[in-house]
Design an enzyme around this catalytic site. Structure first.
Site, PDB file in Angstrom:
ATOM      1  N   LYS A 195      65.895  48.793  -7.618  1.00 19.04           N
ATOM      2  CA  LYS A 195      66.484  47.531  -8.070  1.00 19.04           C
ATOM      3  C   LYS A 195      66.638  46.635  -6.838  1.00 19.04           C
ATOM      4  CE  LYS A 195      68.882  44.220  -9.874  1.00 19.04           C
ATOM      5  NZ  LYS A 195      68.896  43.435  -8.613  1.00 19.04           N
ATOM      6  N   SER A 252      77.322  45.254   0.281  1.00 16.51           N
ATOM      7  CA  SER A 252      78.708  45.045   0.695  1.00 16.51           C
ATOM      8  C   SER A 252      79.565  46.278   0.428  1.00 16.51           C
ATOM      9  CB  SER A 252      79.302  43.845  -0.042  1.00 16.51           C
ATOM     10  OG  SER A 252      79.541  44.166  -1.405  1.00 16.51           O
ATOM     11  N   GLU A 273      75.097  52.443   2.629  1.00 13.51           N
ATOM     12  CA  GLU A 273      75.041  51.728   3.906  1.00 13.51           C
ATOM     13  C   GLU A 273      75.684  50.380   3.641  1.00 13.51           C
ATOM     14  OE1 GLU A 273      74.411  49.070   6.337  1.00 13.51           O
ATOM     15  OE2 GLU A 273      72.290  49.122   5.774  1.00 13.51           O
ATOM     16  N   CYS A 307      73.729  43.551   8.695  1.00 10.78           N
ATOM     17  CA  CYS A 307      74.946  44.361   8.656  1.00 10.78           C
ATOM     18  C   CYS A 307      75.356  44.850  10.035  1.00 10.78           C
ATOM     19  CB  CYS A 307      74.767  45.538   7.699  1.00 10.78           C
ATOM     20  SG  CYS A 307      73.309  46.518   8.044  1.00 10.78           S
ATOM     21  N   GLU A 405      83.743  40.214   7.803  1.00 10.68           N
ATOM     22  CA  GLU A 405      82.352  40.150   8.227  1.00 10.68           C
ATOM     23  C   GLU A 405      81.831  38.767   7.859  1.00 10.68           C
ATOM     24  OE1 GLU A 405      78.326  42.863   7.831  1.00 10.68           O
ATOM     25  OE2 GLU A 405      79.651  42.702   6.103  1.00 10.68           O
TER      26      GLU A 405
END
Length: 504
Positions: A195, A252, A273, A307, A405
């Site tokens: 996906k 996220s 992750e 990230c 972040e």
């Protein structure tokens, strides 16, 4: 702030992109067939630099996704019995096709994700390397022989494929995050339902087309395209389906926690992750020029949308003014614009929601007394998704830029006195993906590398990602590791076999 904007378009690249665009696959890929959604619904894919629609793809829902899950399960019956050599050869074929088409892939990444073309070429090379790596690792899925404590028994442990898996991938590395997951899954003998992010589905479909061309059988790779509206239910189905044996998600922390919770209903393997809040610490004995070079690479790659981007620059007081001055000078050389244009090295943010988030964080800092050294606002003369490279000092702990972040081109500089204080600031977050620091003191290097509460550390280096190294975090930045030989662990089960009543 001086921003260069290149208006010189590389004609050959532009014409090449136009020529190829008509050959982009624009249907989902399920069980070896290119298909539309049963509902007939579609959604648009938008170039973030121009705001223009570049493709329209099917908007699949859970009923379509169930077909993909069924296909992956049917294909697994035979794929799991292929030899490691057979899987290795097919993955190598896939890799060779990907490499042959690296320029084509890079143009699509730039069109979908907005990256400058040189960055897209770098991502494609990085992404392709995972297929090469796991084509080799496929033949090294070793078991173990364990000396038995009993004379009439022998002990073996073998690795077997986990089963069909769901791979949910992000938009910021649209090719590399697919190959890093799918390469390992296929090498281990798993089949998959992919996906991709709704912002970057074309890259995923092209990768699937090349896998098909490489001879990978139908149902082994399935790509489910879906809009943001249908994505939550598809994610839930993949997590809760008893016919999916593992989920690998990059995205996220907030979404990762939700998927983790949903996976508990079937107690399936989960690889996550998730978000980071990377500290970038510069000690007074560091080479400041090298630190600034590393800072630019870590912070502004993909417009800060990675990230592992440096999120907080934590600078020792003695070198703080020098670092800030040199960082600003380096930032002033950034060339903003459409990534397909020659000379551009800073593209747009992926969507308007991300622009609004970055703007909110910067305005919060302004309102609470931070100093905006350069930038600090939208760059509307380039387009609605562009944001000026921004440098902020005089940071306090209550500011959003200290906590969140950012995922944008915003460099936040925080001053500290002692090593202990610097580490305290660096570790004052519930995220722990990557961390960086610069120092020429060998003893300090060992102390700080061990003390940083992250899964990956860059020592005097701003770019740490490597196919051969284990990628992953601690705390709320995820579970498991991707890449390296450890990447295969996520897709295999260990089976213990005891041979009894043996006679010698």
């Amino acid at each position: 702030m001086f921003l260069k904007f290149s208006r010189c378009i590389n004609t050959s690249i532009t014409m090449s992109a136009q020529r190829y665009s008509s050959t982009w696959p624009t249907k989902a890929y399920v069980n070896g067939e290119w298909c539309n959604a049963k509902s007939g619904k579609t959604f648009d894919v938008v170039n973030p630099a121009t705001g223009k629609t570049i493709a329209t793809v099917p908007d699949l829902d859970t009923s379509d996704t169930q077909v993909a899950i069924n296909a992956a399960n049917e294909a697994f019956k035979t794929w799991k019995n292929t030899t490691a050599k057979e899987r290795s050869d097919l993955l190598r074929n896939w890799y060779n096709i990907l490499v042959k088409n690296k320029d084509y892939l890079a143009e699509i990444v730039t069109a979908e994700a907005g990256k400058p073309l040189p960055e897209s070429l770098g991502e494609v090379a990085y992404g392709n390397s995972f297929v090469e790596w796991f084509s080799e690792e496929a033949r090294r899925t070793y078991g173990e022989y364990v000396p038995s404590p009993i004379k009439t028994k022998e002990i073996l442990m073998i690795r077997q494929p986990l089963g069909p898996v769901g791979l949910i991938t992000p938009w910021n590395f649209p090719i590399a995050m697919i190959t890093r997951k799918a390469g390992a899954a296929l090498a281990a003998g798993c089949t998959c339902v992919i996906k991709p992010a709704e912002n970057t589905p074309i890259t995923a479909l092209v990768a699937a087309k090349f896998a098909e061309d490489a001879g990978i059988p139908k149902g082994v790779i399935n790509v489910v395209t879906a809009s943001r509206g249908n994505t939550p239910e598809i994610g839930k189905l993949l997590c809760e389906s008893p016919d999916i044996y593992g989920i690998s998600f990059t995205g996220s922390t907030e979404v990762g926690k939700l998927l983790y919770k949903q996976c508990s209903s079937t107690v399936k393997r989960v690889g996550l992750e998730l978000g980071g809040n990377a500290p970038f610490v510069v000690f007074e004995g560091a080479d400041i020029d090298k630190a600034v070079t590393g800072a630019m690479a870590s912070k502004f790659r993909n417009c800060g949308q990675t990230c592992v981007s440096a999120n907080r620059f934590i600078i020792q007081k003695k070198v703080f003014p020098e670092f800030v001055e040199k960082l600003k000078k380096a930032m002033d050389t950034l060339v903003m614009g459409d990534g397909i244009n020659s000379g551009v090295n800073l593209g747009p943010l992926i969507n308007l929601a991300q622009v609004e988030k970055v703007d909110r964080i910067v305005n919060d800092a302004k309102n609470k007394g931070a100093n905006i050294i350069t930038g600090g606002k939208r760059a509307l003369n380039f387009g609605e998704r562009f944001y000026e490279p921004t440098l902020i000092t005089n940071i306090t702990e209550d500011m959003a830029c200290y906590i969140e972040e950012i995922f944008g081109p915003v460099a936040v500089c925080i001053e500290f006195d002692t090593e202990e204080e610097g580490l305290k600031i660096a570790n004052s977050t519930n995220r722990g993906l990557a961390g960086y620091f610069y120092s020429n003191d060998l003893s300090q290097v060992w102390r700080v590398a061990k003390a940083l509460e992250v899964g990956m550390v860059g020592v005097n280096e701003g770019i740490i990602s490597s196919t051969e190294a284990a990628f992953g975090g601690v705390k709320e930045s995820g579970l498991g590791r991707e890449g390296s030989h450890h990447g295969m662990d996520e897709y295999t089960e260990i089976k213990y076999i005891c041979f009894g009543n043996l006679k010698y």
